[in-house]
Design a protein around this motif. Structure first.
Motif: not given
Ligand code: SF4
Length: 341
Positions: A23-32, A38-45, A88-90, A139-141
């Motif tokens: 679970r990523c806790l960096a932004c409100a998407h809270r990607c699993s 990778s998460g929605v932002c494409g840069v955290r994996f 970016c997460n948006f 936020l994503i970094t």
């Protein structure tokens, strides 16, 4: 395929989930994030059950006046060092930094490898009084930003985020020891529009803004006023009411849109629209509302809330005069909120 796997480090803002997911806790998407994804932002994996986050590079770094961020209630006229990364997460249709914000377009660009200490040392040597994580969504970094900010703090510099406000309590707590300033975009007051045009949810942005203010970061809010998108009286009233409810002392910047990206055939924002928006803000109780990206200095000065004197005069990104003392006091004795020294 992960994005820049060689420029990544284990992410503090994460927690393990069953089955090798994280679970990523960096932004409100809270990607699993599943193994290899990778998460929605494409840069955290997820690499081997561990979340990895961008580290050790910048997409660019440049000196900027603090008014350009914009922070109008922080160190008037100060030079900053702005830096950004990729992703970016948006995915805003009117993005003005789309080349570095999208991982596909960013893949053509060359990251500049640098250490956090060197970046902060270069900022101090160049006479910057603050370092600002901007250009892409910070936020994503957040972990890399925190490392740069910790080095900046050792050199007596202020630190800031230019963000879409999709913050989590975990990220705010993680950043609090090293981050002073937070500029947040409030892009609309309509959840359907936020979702369709930006890929985010209004309620989560509003939660983020409340959280940032409550946590004690210095907060300024920006709305890019886009004709036909968010410039109706009703929507501007709703945004102003939300911000005034938070505090009449939250500065609100109303900036002009220039056609770009997927809205390249749109109309630029007429200055009159910004003047109307500023009037609405002041009528709804906000004490500090500013126009941005307009010619001349109209709507850009800070006025003392007690005596009405123009205590900071600006034109564009230049500061013409400051009457406040280091504690933010007007000659009449009233205090203007902000960080003035
Ligand atoms: S930063 Fe946001 S978008 Fe990126 S992986 Fe984390 S929760 Fe997802």
């Amino acid at each position: 395929m992960p994005f820049l796997p060689e420029l990544a480090a284990p992410a503090a803002l994460s927690e393990p989930l069953p089955g090798g997911k994280v679970r990523c806790l960096a932004c409100a998407h809270r990607c699993s994030v599943a193994e290899g994804a990778s998460g929605v932002c494409g840069v955290r994996f997820n690499s081997g059950g561990r979340l990895m986050a961008p580290w050790g590079y910048v997409s660019g770094a440049a000196p900027d006046p603090i008014e350009k961020k914009p922070f109008f209630h922080v160190l008037p006229g100060a030079r900053t060092l702005s830096f950004g990364m990729f992703g970016c997460n948006f995915r805003c249709d009117f993005c003005q930094n789309w080349e570095i914000a999208g991982v596909k377009s960013a893949a053509r660009l060359v990251p500049g490898k640098v250490s956090a200490g060197r970046l902060a040392a270069e900022a101090a040597a160049a006479g910057a009084r603050a370092v600002i994580s901007t250009y892409n969504e910070p936020l994503i970094t957040a972990e890399w930003g925190a490392a740069v900010f910790a080095e900046a703090k050792k050199r007596g510099l202020r630190t800031g985020f230019v963000s879409n406000g999709y913050a989590t309590p975990e990220c705010a707590a993680f950043l609090k020891p090293v981050l002073d300033l937070w500029k947040v975009d409030l892009k609309s007051f309509d959840d359907a529009k936020y979702s369709r045009v930006c890929g985010g949810r209004l309620a989560k942005v509003l939660d983020g803004i409340r959280l940032i203010r409550a946590a004690g970061f210095w907060l300024e809010v920006v709305t890019l006023v886009v004709p036909g998108f968010n410039d109706s009286d009703a929507e501007l009233h709703a945004m102003a009411d939300f911000l005034a409810g938070l505090s009449p002392d939250v500065p609100w910047h109303l900036t002009a849109f220039h056609p770009d990206h997927l809205m390249a055939d749109g109309e630029p924002t007429p200055p009159e629209t910004l003047y109307r928006a500023r009037e609405i803000a002041l009528r709804r109780g906000l004490r500090y509302a500013y126009c941005g990206n307009v010619p001349g200095g109209a709507g850009q000065d800070t006025f003392c809330p007690a005596c009405g004197k123009a205590v900071v005069k600006r034109e564009g990104f230049s500061v013409r005069s400051v009457l406040l003392d280091g504690g933010g006091r007007c000659p009449c004795g009233a205090k203007v909120p902000g960080i003035w020294s």
